[in-house]
Motif scaffolding. Structure first.
Motif, PDB file in Angstrom:
ATOM      1  N   PRO A   1       0.791  -1.164   0.159  1.00  0.00           N
ATOM      2  CA  PRO A   1      -0.129  -0.067   0.042  1.00  0.00           C
ATOM      3  C   PRO A   1       0.744   1.129  -0.146  1.00  0.00           C
ATOM      4  O   PRO A   1       0.445   2.333  -0.627  1.00  0.00           O
ATOM      5  CB  PRO A   1      -0.666  -0.162   1.221  1.00  0.00           C
ATOM      6  N   ILE A   2       2.079   1.409   0.661  1.00  0.00           N
ATOM      7  CA  ILE A   2       2.973   2.560   0.835  1.00  0.00           C
ATOM      8  C   ILE A   2       3.250   2.605  -0.833  1.00  0.00           C
ATOM      9  O   ILE A   2       3.503   3.824  -1.102  1.00  0.00           O
ATOM     10  CB  ILE A   2       4.028   2.167   1.601  1.00  0.00           C
ATOM     11  N   ALA A   3       3.807   1.578  -1.595  1.00  0.00           N
ATOM     12  CA  ALA A   3       4.347   2.037  -2.717  1.00  0.00           C
ATOM     13  C   ALA A   3       2.983   2.167  -3.607  1.00  0.00           C
ATOM     14  O   ALA A   3       3.075   3.134  -4.543  1.00  0.00           O
ATOM     15  CB  ALA A   3       4.725   0.617  -3.539  1.00  0.00           C
ATOM     16  N   GLY A   4       1.789   1.673  -3.439  1.00  0.00           N
ATOM     17  CA  GLY A   4       0.539   2.253  -4.282  1.00  0.00           C
ATOM     18  C   GLY A   4       0.494   3.739  -4.057  1.00  0.00           C
ATOM     19  O   GLY A   4       0.130   4.341  -4.959  1.00  0.00           O
ATOM     20  N   LEU A   5       0.652   4.103  -2.816  1.00  0.00           N
ATOM     21  CA  LEU A   5       0.205   5.622  -2.598  1.00  0.00           C
ATOM     22  C   LEU A   5       1.381   6.440  -3.197  1.00  0.00           C
ATOM     23  O   LEU A   5       0.975   7.535  -3.890  1.00  0.00           O
ATOM     24  CB  LEU A   5       0.371   6.002  -1.193  1.00  0.00           C
ATOM     25  N   GLY A   6       2.643   5.818  -3.473  1.00  0.00           N
ATOM     26  CA  GLY A   6       3.557   6.512  -4.096  1.00  0.00           C
ATOM     27  C   GLY A   6       3.409   6.663  -5.524  1.00  0.00           C
ATOM     28  O   GLY A   6       3.474   7.806  -6.270  1.00  0.00           O
ATOM     29  N   SER A   7       2.659   5.574  -6.041  1.00  0.00           N
ATOM     30  CA  SER A   7       2.379   5.535  -7.552  1.00  0.00           C
ATOM     31  C   SER A   7       1.300   6.609  -7.922  1.00  0.00           C
ATOM     32  O   SER A   7       1.288   7.497  -8.901  1.00  0.00           O
ATOM     33  CB  SER A   7       2.213   4.147  -8.160  1.00  0.00           C
ATOM     34  N   ILE A   8       0.443   6.650  -6.916  1.00  0.00           N
ATOM     35  CA  ILE A   8      -1.010   7.530  -6.997  1.00  0.00           C
ATOM     36  C   ILE A   8      -0.309   8.850  -7.204  1.00  0.00           C
ATOM     37  O   ILE A   8      -0.925   9.781  -7.951  1.00  0.00           O
ATOM     38  CB  ILE A   8      -1.837   7.123  -6.175  1.00  0.00           C
ATOM     39  N   ALA A   9       0.381   9.267  -6.213  1.00  0.00           N
ATOM     40  CA  ALA A   9       0.852  10.870  -5.904  1.00  0.00           C
ATOM     41  C   ALA A   9       1.602  11.065  -7.232  1.00  0.00           C
ATOM     42  O   ALA A   9       1.578  12.237  -7.649  1.00  0.00           O
ATOM     43  CB  ALA A   9       1.803  10.721  -4.763  1.00  0.00           C
ATOM     44  N   SER A  10       2.379  10.055  -7.886  1.00  0.00           N
ATOM     45  CA  SER A  10       3.233  10.627  -8.859  1.00  0.00           C
ATOM     46  C   SER A  10       2.244  10.839 -10.209  1.00  0.00           C
ATOM     47  O   SER A  10       2.517  11.670 -10.825  1.00  0.00           O
ATOM     48  CB  SER A  10       4.282   9.422  -9.291  1.00  0.00           C
ATOM     49  N   THR A  11       1.132  10.120 -10.244  1.00  0.00           N
ATOM     50  CA  THR A  11       0.132  10.111 -11.403  1.00  0.00           C
ATOM     51  C   THR A  11      -0.550  11.213 -11.229  1.00  0.00           C
ATOM     52  O   THR A  11      -0.571  12.134 -12.261  1.00  0.00           O
ATOM     53  CB  THR A  11      -0.594   8.785 -11.452  1.00  0.00           C
ATOM     54  N   LEU A  12      -0.733  11.611  -9.908  1.00  0.00           N
ATOM     55  CA  LEU A  12      -1.645  12.634  -9.965  1.00  0.00           C
ATOM     56  C   LEU A  12      -0.601  14.232 -10.098  1.00  0.00           C
ATOM     57  O   LEU A  12      -1.272  14.930 -10.752  1.00  0.00           O
ATOM     58  CB  LEU A  12      -2.025  12.905  -8.338  1.00  0.00           C
ATOM     59  N   ALA A  13       0.599  14.076  -9.600  1.00  0.00           N
ATOM     60  CA  ALA A  13       1.445  15.262  -9.711  1.00  0.00           C
ATOM     61  C   ALA A  13       1.570  15.366 -11.529  1.00  0.00           C
ATOM     62  O   ALA A  13       1.763  16.482 -11.594  1.00  0.00           O
ATOM     63  CB  ALA A  13       2.530  14.965  -9.231  1.00  0.00           C
ATOM     64  N   ALA A  14       1.649  14.359 -12.040  1.00  0.00           N
ATOM     65  CA  ALA A  14       1.976  14.432 -13.531  1.00  0.00           C
ATOM     66  C   ALA A  14       0.745  14.882 -14.272  1.00  0.00           C
ATOM     67  O   ALA A  14       0.862  16.024 -15.200  1.00  0.00           O
ATOM     68  CB  ALA A  14       2.316  13.067 -14.131  1.00  0.00           C
ATOM     69  N   GLY A  15      -0.521  14.604 -13.848  1.00  0.00           N
ATOM     70  CA  GLY A  15      -1.627  15.044 -14.353  1.00  0.00           C
ATOM     71  C   GLY A  15      -2.043  16.608 -13.903  1.00  0.00           C
ATOM     72  O   GLY A  15      -2.654  17.199 -14.666  1.00  0.00           O
ATOM     73  N   LEU A  16      -1.469  17.043 -12.935  1.00  0.00           N
ATOM     74  CA  LEU A  16      -1.765  18.273 -12.424  1.00  0.00           C
ATOM     75  C   LEU A  16      -0.642  19.396 -12.926  1.00  0.00           C
ATOM     76  O   LEU A  16      -0.902  20.548 -12.809  1.00  0.00           O
ATOM     77  CB  LEU A  16      -1.606  18.502 -10.702  1.00  0.00           C
ATOM     78  N   VAL A  17       0.251  18.998 -13.857  1.00  0.00           N
ATOM     79  CA  VAL A  17       1.372  20.031 -14.292  1.00  0.00           C
ATOM     80  C   VAL A  17       0.838  20.922 -15.399  1.00  0.00           C
ATOM     81  O   VAL A  17       0.977  22.078 -14.999  1.00  0.00           O
ATOM     82  CB  VAL A  17       2.416  19.004 -15.110  1.00  0.00           C
ATOM     83  N   SER A  18      -0.162  20.464 -16.156  1.00  0.00           N
ATOM     84  CA  SER A  18      -0.657  21.495 -17.131  1.00  0.00           C
ATOM     85  C   SER A  18      -1.631  22.677 -16.217  1.00  0.00           C
ATOM     86  O   SER A  18      -1.597  23.790 -16.855  1.00  0.00           O
ATOM     87  CB  SER A  18      -1.588  20.770 -18.130  1.00  0.00           C
TER      88      SER A  18
END
Length: 369
Positions: free
Chosen positions: A60-77
């Motif tokens: 689950p910790i690794a999963g939260l890291g993946s979610i945070a990375s995906t959200l950060a990439a999506g919020l860039v624009s």
């Protein structure tokens, strides 16, 4: 993720008040800092948890890291529109400050409750190890004392430390070679996927859109594995079996791709790339931490530094150099894809052999001498 994207955008846009050499240094520093933070955070987590606790929370910790990375990439624009590229750099810097602040809080909590990972004085974890691994506190303190072989690993340069560590902990030597081979294969599969993608989808914009959606699927499936599949898997299956499963799955994908590369189009290359990236983002992280958590303090910290910073980078870099030379010398060959797929099959089999050796050492309990 925010910092990396911001530096790349700044460089490509040619903003005048920040020179490109400075942006290059920022980019290199950012990557080095992220590697350091990643290793440090996981080392802390594996130091304060037992193997049984790790089976429940690592994924689950690794999963939260993946979610945070995906959200950060999506919020860039969105963030670029509101704060500009310079503002994005400030936000990325602020995220590092927040990370350091939370890490300080975590170490403070560990210190107050007596389980700070300080190289052998981890009394709470030693007490937990009595119940889970039948190892007494006296054995823990004796094995991690300054006069022990563990402390001797600190002598000499990094390569001498690695040699002494691998001699004392053969499972880390096996993991080192397993990581080198798997990263060589990962880079090769990535290259085959991009080579096939460029030949199949000619239009740049369509290719970029297809690739973006494909990576979204990889992140999504990795998140499902980390949150739902891996915790159940570790509950009913011993973690060392993951080392056999990963190259076996990859061998099936490589054989399918080799057999159908002339008729399957992009599907075969995409399936292999999808499989290896999903396993890297989900299974490998959990398996690595389950291996580290059973080792002594010095083996965890030094082993992670050597394996993550040397083995992983060496495997990718060696394959990148080899592929560059091959493409310069033999790019015009019509059967280039056949040679690449044969190479992928070769490295997959080497990966399976190295994983079998690692699995054998873990299963037999020969983690250290």
């Amino acid at each position: 993720r925010l910092w990396q994207t911001a530096v790349q955008l700044e460089t490509s846009s040619g903003i005048k008040f920040v020179s490109q050499p400075l942006l290059f240094l920022l980019f290199v520093a950012q990557n080095a800092y992220v590697q350091l933070l990643y290793a440090q955070h996981w080392a802390f987590i594996s130091s304060v948890l037992t193997a049984d606790e790790g089976t429940k929370v690592f994924a689950p910790i690794a999963g939260l890291g993946s979610i945070a990375s995906t959200l950060a990439a999506g919020l860039v624009s969105v963030l670029v529109e509101k704060g500009g590229l310079t503002g994005l750099l400030y936000m990325a810097g602020a995220s590092y400050v927040a990370s350091a602040f939370m890490a300080n809080i975590a170490f403070g909590i560990a210190r107050r409750h007596g389980f700070e990972p300080n190289g052998g004085k981890n009394k709470v974890k030693a007490s937990k190890a009595e119940n889970s691994n039948s190892k007494t506190k006296e054995e823990v303190n004796e094995s991690e004392s300054p006069s022990s072989p563990i402390a001797c690993c600190k002598k000499g340069g990094l390569f001498q430390q690695a040699y002494d560590l691998f001699k004392r902990v053969p499972v880390l030597e096996a993991l080192f070679f397993e990581v080198v081979v798997s990263q060589c294969l990962s880079s090769l599969v990535n290259f085959i996927y991009l080579y096939k993608l460029k030949a199949t989808i000619i239009d740049d914009s369509q290719r970029a859109g297809w690739s973006g959606n494909f990576y979204a699927w990889i992140n999504g499936v990795s998140g499902i594995f980390q949150f739902f599949v891996i915790p159940v898997l570790l509950k009913y299956c011993e973690a060392h079996r993951i080392w056999i499963a990963m190259p076996t799955i990859m061998l099936c994908c490589s054989l399918y791709q080799f057999a159908t590369h002339e008729s399957s189009g992009l599907f075969g290359a995409s399936a292999s790339f999808f499989a290896i990236k999903t396993m890297e983002y989900s299974l490998r992280g959990a398996a690595n931490e389950m291996l580290y958590v059973n080792l002594d303090f010095e083996s965890r910290y030094l082993g992670k530094k050597i394996i993550s910073l040397i083995a992983g980078k060496f495997g990718k870099s060696a394959m990148a150099v080899a592929l560059s030379l091959v493409m310069v010398m033999y790019e015009d060959r019509q059967n280039m894809m056949w040679y690449l797929l044969v190479s992928a099959l070769f490295f997959t089999q080497i990966w399976l052999l190295s994983s079998l050796r690692l699995h054998s050492l873990i299963a037999s309990g020969k983690t250290s001498k």
